[in-house]
Design a protein around this motif. Structure first.
Motif, PDB file in Angstrom:
ATOM      1  N   ARG A 270       0.954  -1.234  -0.079  1.00 34.27           N
ATOM      2  CA  ARG A 270      -0.191  -0.159  -0.223  1.00 34.27           C
ATOM      3  C   ARG A 270       0.724   0.906  -0.147  1.00 34.27           C
ATOM      4  NH1 ARG A 270      -5.314   0.646   1.163  1.00 34.27           N
ATOM      5  NH2 ARG A 270      -5.864   2.677   2.094  1.00 34.27           N
ATOM      6  N   GLY A 271       0.607   2.204  -1.024  1.00 34.93           N
ATOM      7  CA  GLY A 271       1.680   3.071  -1.445  1.00 34.93           C
ATOM      8  C   GLY A 271       1.547   4.292  -0.101  1.00 34.93           C
ATOM      9  N   ALA A 272       2.431   5.433   0.372  1.00 37.75           N
ATOM     10  CA  ALA A 272       2.235   5.914   1.371  1.00 37.75           C
ATOM     11  C   ALA A 272       1.869   7.224   1.359  1.00 37.75           C
ATOM     12  CB  ALA A 272       3.711   6.331   1.912  1.00 37.75           C
ATOM     13  N   HIS A 273       1.221   7.801  -0.487  1.00 39.30           N
ATOM     14  CA  HIS A 273       0.745   8.523  -1.131  1.00 39.30           C
ATOM     15  C   HIS A 273      -0.731   8.372  -0.750  1.00 39.30           C
ATOM     16  CE1 HIS A 273       5.162  10.501  -0.699  1.00 39.30           C
ATOM     17  NE2 HIS A 273       5.480   9.571  -0.844  1.00 39.30           N
ATOM     18  N   VAL A 274      -1.211   9.650  -1.594  1.00 35.98           N
ATOM     19  CA  VAL A 274      -2.697   9.401  -2.116  1.00 35.98           C
ATOM     20  C   VAL A 274      -2.539  10.745  -2.761  1.00 35.98           C
ATOM     21  CG1 VAL A 274      -4.896  10.684  -1.471  1.00 35.98           C
ATOM     22  CG2 VAL A 274      -3.478   9.318   0.374  1.00 35.98           C
ATOM     23  N   VAL A 275      -3.403   9.774  -4.321  1.00 35.10           N
ATOM     24  CA  VAL A 275      -3.082   9.699  -6.161  1.00 35.10           C
ATOM     25  C   VAL A 275      -5.013   9.826  -6.158  1.00 35.10           C
ATOM     26  CG1 VAL A 275      -2.867   9.762  -7.834  1.00 35.10           C
ATOM     27  CG2 VAL A 275      -0.700  10.098  -6.405  1.00 35.10           C
ATOM     28  N   ARG A 276      -5.313  10.761  -6.801  1.00 37.04           N
ATOM     29  CA  ARG A 276      -6.451  10.386  -6.884  1.00 37.04           C
ATOM     30  C   ARG A 276      -7.715  10.016  -6.265  1.00 37.04           C
ATOM     31  NH1 ARG A 276      -7.273  11.645 -12.539  1.00 37.04           N
ATOM     32  NH2 ARG A 276      -8.893  11.097 -12.407  1.00 37.04           N
ATOM     33  N   GLY A 277      -6.917   9.842  -4.743  1.00 35.11           N
ATOM     34  CA  GLY A 277      -7.960   9.546  -3.508  1.00 35.11           C
ATOM     35  C   GLY A 277      -7.582   7.855  -3.579  1.00 35.11           C
ATOM     36  N   GLU A 278      -6.725   7.502  -3.698  1.00 31.37           N
ATOM     37  CA  GLU A 278      -5.762   6.413  -3.824  1.00 31.37           C
ATOM     38  C   GLU A 278      -4.935   6.366  -3.319  1.00 31.37           C
ATOM     39  OE1 GLU A 278      -8.018   3.836  -4.136  1.00 31.37           O
ATOM     40  OE2 GLU A 278      -9.253   4.743  -5.670  1.00 31.37           O
ATOM     41  N   PRO A 279      -4.572   5.298  -2.923  1.00 33.52           N
ATOM     42  CA  PRO A 279      -2.957   4.400  -1.868  1.00 33.52           C
ATOM     43  C   PRO A 279      -2.504   4.774  -3.185  1.00 33.52           C
ATOM     44  CG  PRO A 279      -4.422   3.584  -0.442  1.00 33.52           C
ATOM     45  CD  PRO A 279      -5.806   4.047  -2.469  1.00 33.52           C
ATOM     46  N   ALA A 280      -0.834   5.388  -3.134  1.00 36.31           N
ATOM     47  CA  ALA A 280      -0.082   5.688  -4.188  1.00 36.31           C
ATOM     48  C   ALA A 280       1.556   5.455  -3.726  1.00 36.31           C
ATOM     49  CB  ALA A 280      -0.158   6.368  -5.054  1.00 36.31           C
ATOM     50  N   PHE A 281       2.197   5.175  -4.582  1.00 33.41           N
ATOM     51  CA  PHE A 281       3.700   5.134  -4.366  1.00 33.41           C
ATOM     52  C   PHE A 281       4.370   6.573  -5.513  1.00 33.41           C
ATOM     53  CE2 PHE A 281       2.600   1.057  -4.278  1.00 33.41           C
ATOM     54  CZ  PHE A 281       3.387   0.560  -2.409  1.00 33.41           C
ATOM     55  N   ILE A 282       5.395   7.002  -5.195  1.00 35.31           N
ATOM     56  CA  ILE A 282       5.332   8.887  -6.058  1.00 35.31           C
ATOM     57  C   ILE A 282       7.081   8.271  -5.003  1.00 35.31           C
ATOM     58  CG2 ILE A 282       5.774  10.828  -5.797  1.00 35.31           C
ATOM     59  CD1 ILE A 282       3.030   9.743  -6.350  1.00 35.31           C
ATOM     60  N   THR A 283       6.968   8.391  -6.375  1.00 30.45           N
ATOM     61  CA  THR A 283       9.284   8.362  -6.707  1.00 30.45           C
ATOM     62  C   THR A 283      10.371   8.900  -7.392  1.00 30.45           C
ATOM     63  OG1 THR A 283       9.385   6.683  -8.262  1.00 30.45           O
ATOM     64  CG2 THR A 283       9.429   5.854  -5.866  1.00 30.45           C
ATOM     65  N   ALA A 284      11.005   9.156  -7.548  1.00 26.89           N
ATOM     66  CA  ALA A 284      11.629   9.927  -8.124  1.00 26.89           C
ATOM     67  C   ALA A 284      13.019   9.355  -8.827  1.00 26.89           C
ATOM     68  CB  ALA A 284      12.699  11.055  -7.751  1.00 26.89           C
ATOM     69  N   ASN A 285      13.756   9.566  -9.964  1.00 28.86           N
ATOM     70  CA  ASN A 285      14.874   8.583 -10.121  1.00 28.86           C
ATOM     71  C   ASN A 285      15.363   9.474 -11.259  1.00 28.86           C
ATOM     72  OD1 ASN A 285      16.847   7.259 -10.948  1.00 28.86           O
ATOM     73  ND2 ASN A 285      16.011   5.281 -11.431  1.00 28.86           N
ATOM     74  N   GLU A 286      16.331   9.744 -10.897  1.00 31.20           N
ATOM     75  CA  GLU A 286      17.384  10.208 -12.350  1.00 31.20           C
ATOM     76  C   GLU A 286      16.532  11.924 -12.887  1.00 31.20           C
ATOM     77  OE1 GLU A 286      18.528   7.564 -15.454  1.00 31.20           O
ATOM     78  OE2 GLU A 286      19.982   6.564 -14.242  1.00 31.20           O
ATOM     79  N   GLY A 287      15.770  11.758 -11.757  1.00 30.08           N
ATOM     80  CA  GLY A 287      15.480  13.573 -12.401  1.00 30.08           C
ATOM     81  C   GLY A 287      13.818  13.009 -12.934  1.00 30.08           C
ATOM     82  N   ILE A 288      13.108  11.752 -12.971  1.00 24.31           N
ATOM     83  CA  ILE A 288      11.583  11.702 -13.439  1.00 24.31           C
ATOM     84  C   ILE A 288      11.180  11.414 -12.110  1.00 24.31           C
ATOM     85  CG2 ILE A 288      10.648  10.246 -14.474  1.00 24.31           C
ATOM     86  CD1 ILE A 288      13.044   9.963 -16.477  1.00 24.31           C
ATOM     87  N   TRP A 289      10.558  12.345 -12.055  1.00 25.81           N
ATOM     88  CA  TRP A 289       8.618  12.300 -11.001  1.00 25.81           C
ATOM     89  C   TRP A 289       7.859  10.601 -11.430  1.00 25.81           C
ATOM     90  CZ3 TRP A 289       9.706  12.767  -6.114  1.00 25.81           C
ATOM     91  CH2 TRP A 289      10.299  13.743  -5.778  1.00 25.81           C
ATOM     92  N   SER A 290       7.426   9.922 -10.733  1.00 23.60           N
ATOM     93  CA  SER A 290       6.629   8.852 -11.195  1.00 23.60           C
ATOM     94  C   SER A 290       5.875   8.991  -9.663  1.00 23.60           C
ATOM     95  CB  SER A 290       7.273   6.895 -11.212  1.00 23.60           C
ATOM     96  OG  SER A 290       8.395   7.388 -12.373  1.00 23.60           O
ATOM     97  N   ALA A 291       4.406   8.643 -10.817  1.00 20.32           N
ATOM     98  CA  ALA A 291       3.423   8.044  -9.852  1.00 20.32           C
ATOM     99  C   ALA A 291       2.647   6.745  -9.792  1.00 20.32           C
ATOM    100  CB  ALA A 291       2.053   9.062  -9.194  1.00 20.32           C
ATOM    101  N   ALA A 292       2.794   5.949  -9.314  1.00 22.01           N
ATOM    102  CA  ALA A 292       1.614   4.567  -9.153  1.00 22.01           C
ATOM    103  C   ALA A 292       0.764   4.674  -8.320  1.00 22.01           C
ATOM    104  CB  ALA A 292       2.650   3.152  -9.346  1.00 22.01           C
TER     105      ALA A 292
END
Length: 202
Positions: free
Chosen positions: A130-152
């Motif tokens: 379960r992701g620690a963040h919230v995206v669009r009202g859903e649990p989500a993962f937010i990560t950054a890698n080599e300057g690219i931000w990702s939300a899942a």
């Protein structure tokens, strides 16, 4: 394309400990772990898609898409979410396959890509993370890698992954996760093959 973190390190550690003395010496540790990992025995299966109601179809965004991109969105087997910003709808690339659909667009400042898939892999005995963040009202993962931000996150029974990259690594817009949160919140529904059954008009 980057994905949300999964429990692969835990699975690999357990598999390596179990097979350290029994695997043929010609196999590498990673190969031995992959062979014994529960994930290797659990093939991905199509999830049940919950198509959004017809009233949520954004006809304005759909009309803003080029003809080829709109056609691809209409054949998608998953609900298609796209950015609502018109500069990202001017010349996007949308690819629809049997189990997944992708969106890609670029402006002078940013590149945005979205992957949407209905395939999921459930490993017996390992509960979903379960992701620690919230995206669009859903649990989500937010990560950054080599300057690219990702939300899942998961929405409509579908796994969505949004990647945002700034043209300049020093751009203030990519100094934090604010932009990826904003773009995720602004995503709109433009249909898919199942929208017809749900009453939409892609």
């Amino acid at each position: 394309m980057r994905r949300a973190p999964v429990a692969v390190p835990v699975i690999l550690s357990a598999a390596l400990a179990a097979c350290e003395q029994t695997a043929p010496p010609s196999e590498s540790p990673v190969e031995r772990a992959a062979a014994l990992s529960p994930a290797a025995a659990a093939p991905p299966v199509p999830a049940s898609v919950a198509w959004p109601p017809a009233a949520s179809l954004d006809l304005g965004a759909l009309a803003a898409l080029p003809k080829m991109a709109a056609h691809a969105a209409g054949t998608s087997r998953v609900p298609v979410l796209v950015p609502s910003r018109r500069e990202l709808l001017a010349a996007p690339v949308i690819v629809a396959k049997e189990h997944w659909t992708s969106f890609w667009a670029r402006t002078e400042e940013i590149t945005v890509s979205i992957t949407m898939t209905r395939l999921s892999r459930k490993v017996p005995g390992i509960p979903p993370l379960r992701g620690a963040h919230v995206v669009r009202g859903e649990p989500a993962f937010i990560t950054a890698n080599e300057g690219i931000w990702s939300a899942a996150w998961i929405e409509n029974g579908v796994s969505y992954a949004l990647d945002v990259e700034c043209t300049s690594p020093e751009a203030p817009a990519c100094a934090s996760d604010v932009l990826v949160h904003e773009l995720a919140a602004e995503l709109v529904y433009v249909g898919g093959a199942g929208a017809r059954a749900a009453g939409g008009k892609p």
